[in-house]
Design an enzyme around this catalytic site. Structure first.
Site: not given
Ligand code: F6P
Length: 325
Positions: A14, A28, A75-76, A106, A129, A131, A133, A174-175, A190, A226
């Site tokens: 991503g 550079r 994402r290959s 990762d 990323t 995330d 994470d 954030g899956r 919140a 998410e």
């Molecule tokens: O890893 C980054 C991220 O944005 C996650 O937060 C999200 O769950 C995922 O990528 C979404 O991926 P895609 O853009 O492939 O739907």
């Protein structure tokens, strides 16, 4: 150990704001050290197909402020097969590329490790990323921009929530990781934060909302990562609004969190990391990630970055709870 003379740079997984700043610094720094740089287009997919572009200092002009990635990303699936990696190693050998700098998450790092183990390709990973994470670094490139983007939206939603006396369930990315939700849950004030790391208790959440109503609260923001609840924020809204007798709405922030001009912090960290990646390769480091720990740039074995789990700061849940009463 052979001296690195030609680096390939790619972005993978991503996209994240600040990837361009990292690419710029990588290019550079390499050129300043007399090292050639080739941009690999669309991440590992481009490494397999040989989609390469020679980069000069001017190739990365005026990109530091841009979101997305000029190198494109993907994402290959093919790269996660041994055949794909063998093809990629052959393409690198043909082009004379002797090391890689890869900016991603990762999955990207696991790909680098496999390539190193099977073909001995020296590689340095930069954590890119939204995330946040990745084990071994306090920050990933893109996280700061993403949380500020999400926060801006949450603030705007709060205006309308308050005007209509409604409860909003705001889904953030954030899956598997609740870092974004925790951060903006606190900074956005919140009343509830749901994250994948903690089992969701909708009874408890509903009770807290009812208690808030008794104390005069009329509107609420609940931030939902998410991956916190099957189906995301919508089913949470359906269940909770029914129990608390409030009008509910769902707002899914989605990919807006992945775009936009990177913040100063993301640009600075990305620039530092890009420089450190090239210097690490020139010093003979292989199979490592550049991270930031307590303000210092550090090198972390890719093995640790890919196998150890970064812990999110769950104290932020308590903080959100206390400060939202
Ligand atoms: O890893 C980054 C991220 O944005 C996650 O937060 C999200 O769950 C995922 O990528 C979404 O991926 P895609 O853009 O492939 O739907």
């Amino acid at each position: 150990m052979a001296q690195v003379k030609h680096i390939g740079v790619l972005t993978s997984g991503g996209d994240a704001p600040g990837m361009n700043a990292a690419t710029r610094a990588t290019v550079r720094t390499a050129l300043a050290n007399g090292v050639r740089v080739t941009g690999i287009i669309r991440g590992f997919a481009g490494l397999i197909s040989g989609d390469f572009e020679q980069l000069q200092a001017r190739s990365v002009s005026n990109i530091i402020q841009l979101g997305g990635t000029m190198l494109k990303t993907s994402r290959s699936d093919e790269f996660y097969e041994e055949d794909g990696r063998t093809q990629a190693a052959a393409r690198m050998a043909d082009a004379g590329i002797d090391a890689l700098v890869a900016i991603g998450g990762d999955g990207t790092f696991r790909g680098l490790r496999d390539l190193y183990e099977e073909h001995g390709t020296p590689a340095v990973g930069l954590p890119g990323t939204i995330d946040n994470d990745i084990y071994g670094t306090d920050f990933t490139i893109g996280f700061d921009t993403a949380i500020n983007t999400a926060l801006e939206s949450i603030d705007k939603i709060r205006d309308t929530a308050a005007s209509h006396d409604r409860i909003f369930f705001i889904e953030v990315m954030g899956r598997k990781c609740g870092a974004i939700a925790l951060e903006v849950g606190v900074s956005g004030g919140a009343e509830g934060v749901l994250v994948p790391e903690v089992p969701v208790d909708l009874d408890k959440l509903s009770e807290a909302i009812i208690e808030g109503k008794e104390q005069g609260k009329t509107s609420y923001i609940i931030v939902v990562a998410e991956g916190a609840y099957e189906g995301g924020a919508q089913p949470v809204c359906d269940i909770v609004t029914d129990r608390v007798s409030l009008e509910g709405r769902v707002s899914v922030l989605g990919h807006v969190q992945r775009g936009g001009s990177p913040t100063s912090s993301d640009r600075r960290r990305a620039s530092r990391m890009g420089r450190a990646a090239v210097e690490a390769l020139l010093e003979g480091e292989r199979d490592v990630m550049v991270g930031v720990s307590c303000g210092e740039t550090v090198l972390v074995p890719l093995e640790d970055a890919t196998t150890k789990k970064k812990r999110v700061d769950l104290d932020l849940l308590k903080l959100a709870e206390i400060t939202a009463t």
